[in-house]
Motif scaffolding. Structure first.
Motif, mmCIF file in Angstrom:
data_model
loop_
_atom_site.group_PDB
_atom_site.id
_atom_site.type_symbol
_atom_site.label_atom_id
_atom_site.label_comp_id
_atom_site.label_asym_id
_atom_site.label_seq_id
_atom_site.Cartn_x
_atom_site.Cartn_y
_atom_site.Cartn_z
ATOM 1 N N ASN A 245 -2.499 -28.924 15.736
ATOM 2 C CA ASN A 245 -2.491 -30.379 15.922
ATOM 3 C C ASN A 245 -2.837 -30.794 17.350
ATOM 4 O O ASN A 245 -2.380 -31.822 17.832
ATOM 5 C CB ASN A 245 -1.130 -30.972 15.528
ATOM 6 N N TYR A 246 -3.610 -30.004 18.023
ATOM 7 C CA TYR A 246 -3.990 -30.294 19.395
ATOM 8 C C TYR A 246 -5.489 -30.519 19.444
ATOM 9 O O TYR A 246 -6.260 -29.658 19.068
ATOM 10 C CB TYR A 246 -3.608 -29.114 20.290
ATOM 11 N N GLU A 247 -5.870 -31.687 19.900
ATOM 12 C CA GLU A 247 -7.287 -32.030 19.941
ATOM 13 C C GLU A 247 -7.507 -33.107 20.990
ATOM 14 O O GLU A 247 -6.675 -33.997 21.174
ATOM 15 C CB GLU A 247 -7.719 -32.551 18.570
ATOM 16 N N LEU B 247 -2.871 -23.649 18.879
ATOM 17 C CA LEU B 247 -2.902 -25.043 19.344
ATOM 18 C C LEU B 247 -2.912 -26.029 18.177
ATOM 19 O O LEU B 247 -3.717 -26.956 18.115
ATOM 20 C CB LEU B 247 -4.100 -25.282 20.265
ATOM 21 N N THR C 76 -2.492 -36.119 29.579
ATOM 22 C CA THR C 76 -1.814 -34.949 29.014
ATOM 23 C C THR C 76 -0.889 -34.306 30.043
ATOM 24 O O THR C 76 0.237 -33.919 29.709
ATOM 25 C CB THR C 76 -2.850 -33.939 28.485
#
Length: 171
Positions: free
Chosen positions: A77-79, A75, A6
């Motif tokens: 669609n953040y996983e 956040l 990331t």
């Protein structure tokens, strides 16, 4: 691995967009931002503004600022894979901010209705119903705003939409 990947991806995107490859420093023990970068978090600002709004002389201006700041889910669609605690934290933060945002919209809509600014309240109620079309109270408030504007046709159409949604989705 997730964190390193990331960080690499963020650095790459930031370099492509702003031509500033060294904004983020990372080694095996730490990750830090370049000291010249100022970071603001809209979620923190929204929460802070809401807390301040209770004592503000003009809370409506604060609510409008919150509405302007809110740009979608926290956040979105953040996983992370295999990071259940972090993903749970994101879920609950998202839920808290949505609830706060909905409350702010409700307060704004009621304020505008009370001042006979029905067009503004209609816009707010419609945006709220896009997020949650199952709240019958919002449909009723929107119908009342249409009626206050003298728009009986829109009020009737909204009633029909409410009936249809509640019948089809919730039986």
């Amino acid at each position: 691995y997730n964190l390193r990947f990331t960080i690499w991806k963020i650095k790459k995107l930031f370099n492509e967009k702003y031509n500033f490859p060294d904004f983020l420093y990372a080694d095996k023990k730490t990750v830090r931002l370049h000291p010249d970068i100022e970071v603001k978090a809209d979620a923190l600002e929204i929460k802070s503004l809401f807390e301040q709004s209770h004592a503000a002389p003009e809370p409506i201006a604060v609510y409008e600022r919150i509405r302007d700041l809110y740009n979608g889910d926290f956040l979105e669609n953040y996983e992370f894979k295999n990071c259940h605690k972090f993903n749970d934290w994101i879920f609950y933060e998202k839920e808290d901010l949505q609830f706060l945002y909905f409350k702010v919209l409700q307060l704004l809509a009621e304020h505008y209705s009370g001042r006979a600014e029905f067009k503004k309240s209609v816009d707010i109620y419609r945006s709220m119903l896009k997020t949650n079309p199952y709240l019958e109270d919002l449909h009723v408030a929107l119908i009342r705003a249409y009626l206050a504007m003298g728009d009986r046709s829109s009020a009737f159409n909204q009633y029909e939409r409410c009936v249809s949604i509640l019948r089809d989705e919730l039986n």
